[in-house]
Design a protein around this motif. Structure first.
Motif, short mmCIF file in Angstrom:
data_model
loop_
_atom_site.label_atom_id
_atom_site.label_comp_id
_atom_site.label_asym_id
_atom_site.label_seq_id
_atom_site.Cartn_x
_atom_site.Cartn_y
_atom_site.Cartn_z
N SER A 460 0.84 -1.19 0.00
CA SER A 460 0.00 0.00 0.00
C SER A 460 0.88 1.24 0.00
CB SER A 460 -0.91 0.01 1.23
OG SER A 460 -0.14 0.13 2.41
N VAL A 461 0.23 2.39 -0.19
CA VAL A 461 0.99 3.64 -0.17
C VAL A 461 1.68 3.84 1.18
CG1 VAL A 461 0.80 6.15 -0.35
CG2 VAL A 461 -0.52 4.68 -1.89
N GLN A 462 0.94 3.58 2.27
CA GLN A 462 1.49 3.77 3.61
C GLN A 462 2.64 2.80 3.87
OE1 GLN A 462 -1.72 3.52 2.93
NE2 GLN A 462 -2.44 5.63 3.37
N GLU A 463 2.47 1.56 3.42
CA GLU A 463 3.52 0.57 3.62
C GLU A 463 4.77 0.93 2.81
OE1 GLU A 463 0.82 -3.42 4.50
OE2 GLU A 463 1.38 -2.89 2.42
N THR A 464 4.55 1.41 1.58
CA THR A 464 5.68 1.81 0.74
C THR A 464 6.44 2.96 1.38
OG1 THR A 464 4.50 1.13 -1.26
CG2 THR A 464 6.37 2.62 -1.54
N ALA A 465 5.70 3.96 1.86
CA ALA A 465 6.35 5.12 2.50
C ALA A 465 7.09 4.70 3.77
CB ALA A 465 5.31 6.18 2.82
N ALA A 466 6.49 3.83 4.57
CA ALA A 466 7.13 3.37 5.80
C ALA A 466 8.40 2.60 5.48
CB ALA A 466 6.17 2.52 6.61
N LEU A 467 8.36 1.76 4.42
CA LEU A 467 9.53 0.98 4.04
C LEU A 467 10.67 1.89 3.62
CD1 LEU A 467 10.80 -1.79 3.47
CD2 LEU A 467 9.82 -1.69 1.18
N LEU A 468 10.35 2.89 2.78
CA LEU A 468 11.39 3.81 2.32
C LEU A 468 11.95 4.66 3.47
CD1 LEU A 468 9.98 5.11 -1.09
CD2 LEU A 468 11.98 3.64 -0.72
N ASN A 469 11.06 5.10 4.34
CA ASN A 469 11.53 5.91 5.47
C ASN A 469 12.49 5.14 6.36
OD1 ASN A 469 10.03 8.11 4.62
ND2 ASN A 469 8.28 7.64 5.95
N ARG A 470 12.13 3.89 6.64
CA ARG A 470 13.01 3.07 7.47
C ARG A 470 14.34 2.79 6.76
NH1 ARG A 470 9.51 -0.32 8.47
NH2 ARG A 470 10.04 -2.00 7.00
N GLY A 493 16.39 5.72 -4.48
CA GLY A 493 17.84 5.87 -4.45
C GLY A 493 18.28 7.06 -3.61
N MET A 494 19.59 7.06 -3.30
CA MET A 494 20.15 8.15 -2.48
C MET A 494 21.48 8.58 -3.08
SD MET A 494 21.53 8.11 1.45
CE MET A 494 22.98 7.16 0.96
N LEU A 495 21.70 9.88 -3.13
CA LEU A 495 22.97 10.45 -3.58
C LEU A 495 23.63 11.12 -2.38
CD1 LEU A 495 25.02 11.29 -5.73
CD2 LEU A 495 23.59 13.33 -6.17
#
Length: 664
Positions: A460-470, A493-495
């Motif tokens: 879900s959107v919330q799960e995706t956001a939580a995964l990326l935040n963590r 990704g991260m730079l």
């Protein structure tokens, strides 16, 4: 935490250099001192004036009281002793102007009449030429009778009487002991002179018993009165009956040693402590002294001190008498105690007023202290610890709190989009110089989650956001721990880069250590996610070292502190090579030869080959770095140590290669 503390320490050093301010003091302390001092000065001044005025009045009252007591005592004694003088003077004159004979019946009748008319006189005696005597005496029951004694007088009395000249008039003599009366008398004598010839002596006397009764009558309530001769021996005492003084007298000792009398105060006369500060008593010749009862000779327990009043009384003996009273300090010092009591009340009021001023100052300064505390947290970039300021009934403070809260809301929004670590570095390094665009050789890192697009389709959107935040929380912590700067997040990704704004001599080492730390952290996170049944991630990391443009890029309305240039694209291409070189790796770390060449650490790695990257005309040598490299290989200088230990046959090509010995 260590990095944050180091950053904050550096920021404080920079602020100290740039903004040298005078030593400050807390407002609560300042207001407390100012308010407390003003109140203390005002109350102390009023209290001092009141206490000094009351003290002077009290001392003056006690001074007057002491003078009145002693003058009344002295006047009372003089008034009762003068009848003896008058009796002797009149009888001596009568003898001189008549034909009376010593020892005659007429003389005895005159003596009897004189005693009856003088109730204050106890004895009238006539001494003949041979200094034998006769006269009349008043007994204790008031009866008047004739007495005579053929016994010779003591040598001392004879000398005193014979020392009286015809023209001397009356003279007070030593105490006289009459054996038949078993009594000691204070006496006054006059010569019986006729025609210039002394025929005898006339003596009028008052018993020491009557003198003691007189002192008792003249003493104020609660006081003990006494009369001492010139040698300090006791003549009369207001408690003579209780002390049984008469039993201690005889012809050889008509006065009593105070040590035998049973009066501890008089017995300890050498321990009396004079008290100063009473000018009227001093001028009147009156001495005020104090005696501590616990120092008495009988070892009496502690009690209130005894106050002693003494003065000299002349004219009633060969030497001046010392008359006095002693009374309990609890009586004479009651006014002083009340004075000190009022002073203590005033002092207590002063303390309460000062404490109230401190409380008021703290109440006034408390909102400002809150502002100062929250502002210091903002200065330290601890925005999450900053609390909103509460409203206040004071208009100015309430306005300040409202403005502060609006500012805090804006800062919270600001820090959501601007990394605090970057701001801290810029503040520490100096905004103007550091943010100016320039070319610098940096080490760049690019990371990307493998298959995130496919993975996100099942979340879900919330799960995706939580995964990326963590995930990004793990990456950012590892980057900041090695002094790196997170430039931006690009999807999943991260730079990040090292070497700006902080100047790092070993920025390649820091980037490699960060990549290995990310690998370890991601492995631990995946184990926990698997245990929870959550998706696990695989990650590709590319590292490259080379010149880029770094600084503020953008317009006045929107500007980023970032890096741009071909080497940024190279780093991203290196990360993408992980799809081919390590497609199944949980964490694939690829580094360019430029980065490997700059290393002083010695991570476990494998030469992955020369790859022609998209957009590049020449191939780039790539190395695969093992995320399980032990810490001992990541210490500075480890590469130099490995270069002396590496076997000469070590070479590239799919095997672990010692980087220090086999760099292209």
């Amino acid at each position: 935490m260590a990095v944050r503390q180091a950053i904050l320490a550096a920021m404080r050093r920079v602020r100290k250099k740039k903004d040298r301010r005078p030593r400050s003091v807390r407002m609560a302390v300042l207001l407390s001192v100012v308010f407390g001092s003003l109140i203390a000065v005002a109350v102390s001044a009023g209290l001092t004036v009141a206490v000094l005025s009351n003290y002077r009045n009290t001392v003056s009252l006690l001074d007057d009281k002491a003078v009145l007591l002693m003058r009344a005592f002295e006047d009372g004694l003089s008034r009762h002793l003068d009848p003896s003088r008058q009796a002797v003077t009149r009888l001596a004159k009568l003898y001189r102007d008549s034909d009376l004979t010593i020892g005659g019946a007429s003389m005895q009748s005159i003596l009897m009449g004189a005693l009856i008319g003088r109730p204050g006189v106890d004895v009238v005696l006539v001494y003949g030429p041979e200094l034998n005597w006769s006269g009349v005496i008043r007994d204790t029951d008031g009866t008047i009778r004739r007495i005579s004694d053929r016994a010779p007088l003591s040598k001392k009395v004879i000398a005193k009487l014979r020392g009286i000249k015809a023209d001397d008039g009356t003279r007070w003599t030593d105490l006289l002991y009459i054996p038949s009366a078993h009594t000691v008398y204070t006496s006054i004598a006059a010569p019986l002179e006729r025609g210039g010839r002394i025929d005898g002596y006339l003596v009028a006397a008052i018993s020491t018993e009557r003198l003691s009764e007189l002192t008792r009558e003249l003493a104020v309530a609660g006081a003990t009165a006494f009369i001492l001769d010139g040698n300090g021996r006791l003549i009369a005492h207001s408690d003579a009956a209780a002390l049984n003084l008469d039993s201690l007298r005889d012809d050889g000792h008509p006065t009593v040693d105070p040590a035998r009398a049973g009066d501890d105060v008089l017995a300890s006369r050498d321990r009396w402590e004079p008290i100063d500060g009473f000018p009227k008593t001093h001028k009147a010749g009156i001495t005020i002294a104090e005696f501590d009862v616990e120092d008495g000779r009988d070892g009496a327990g502690p009690g209130p001190p005894v106050i002693i009043l003494t003065s000299q009384l002349a004219g009633f003996g060969p030497q001046d008498w010392t008359i006095g009273m002693h009374l309990s300090g609890s009586d004479i010092s009651s006014e002083i105690r009340r004075l000190w009591g009022s002073a203590m009340v005033g002092l207590g009021a002063l303390v309460v007023a000062v404490l109230l001023s401190f409380w008021l100052a703290r109440r006034v300064a408390r909102p400002l202290a809150r502002v100062s505390l929250q502002a210091s947290r903002i200065a330290n970039l601890d925005i999450e610890d900053v609390d909103d300021l509460p409203p206040s009934r004071i208009r100015e403070i309430d306005t300040t709190a409202s403005a502060f809260n609006r500012m805090l809301e804006g800062l919270r929004a600001f820090t959501t989009y601007v990394p605090r670590s970057l701001v801290a570095k810029l503040v520490r390094s100096g905004m103007a110089e550091t943010t100016r665009s320039r070319e610098a050789t940096l080490t760049i890192m690019f990371s990307d989650i493998v298959g995130f697009t496919t993975l996100s389709e099942s979340l879900s959107v919330q799960e995706t956001a939580a995964l990326l935040n963590r995930h990004f929380q793990i990456l950012v912590a590892c980057v900041e721990a090695e002094g790196g700067t997170v430039d931006k997040f690009l999807g999943d990704g991260m730079l990040a880069f090292w070497g700006a704004p902080d100047q790092l001599d070993s920025h390649a080492d820091a980037a490699v250590r960060t990549a290995i730390a990310i690998g370890r952290a991601l492995r631990a996170e995946n184990e926990e996610s698997a245990a929870r049944g959550d998706p696990v991630l695989r990650l590709r990391i590319g590292i490259h070292t080379g010149p880029v443009i770094v600084g503020n890029i953008g317009t006045y309305e929107r500007v980023n502190y970032t890096i741009v240039g071909d080497n940024v694209n190279v780093c991203q291409r290196i990360e993408a090579e992980g799809k081919v070189l390590a497609p199944e790796a949980e964490v694939a770390i690829l580094a360019s030869a430029d980065t490997v060449t700059a290393l002083s650490v010695a991570p476990r790695s494998t030469f992955a080959g020369s790859r022609l990257l998209r957009g590049r005309m020449t191939p780039v040598d790539l190395y695969s770095i093992d995320p399980a490299t032990p810490e001992t290989d990541l210490r500075p200088g480890a590469a130099a140590d490995r270069s002396t230990e590496a076997p000469p046959e070590a070479k590239k090509g799919g095997k672990a290669v010692d980087l220090a010995a086999d760099r292209p």
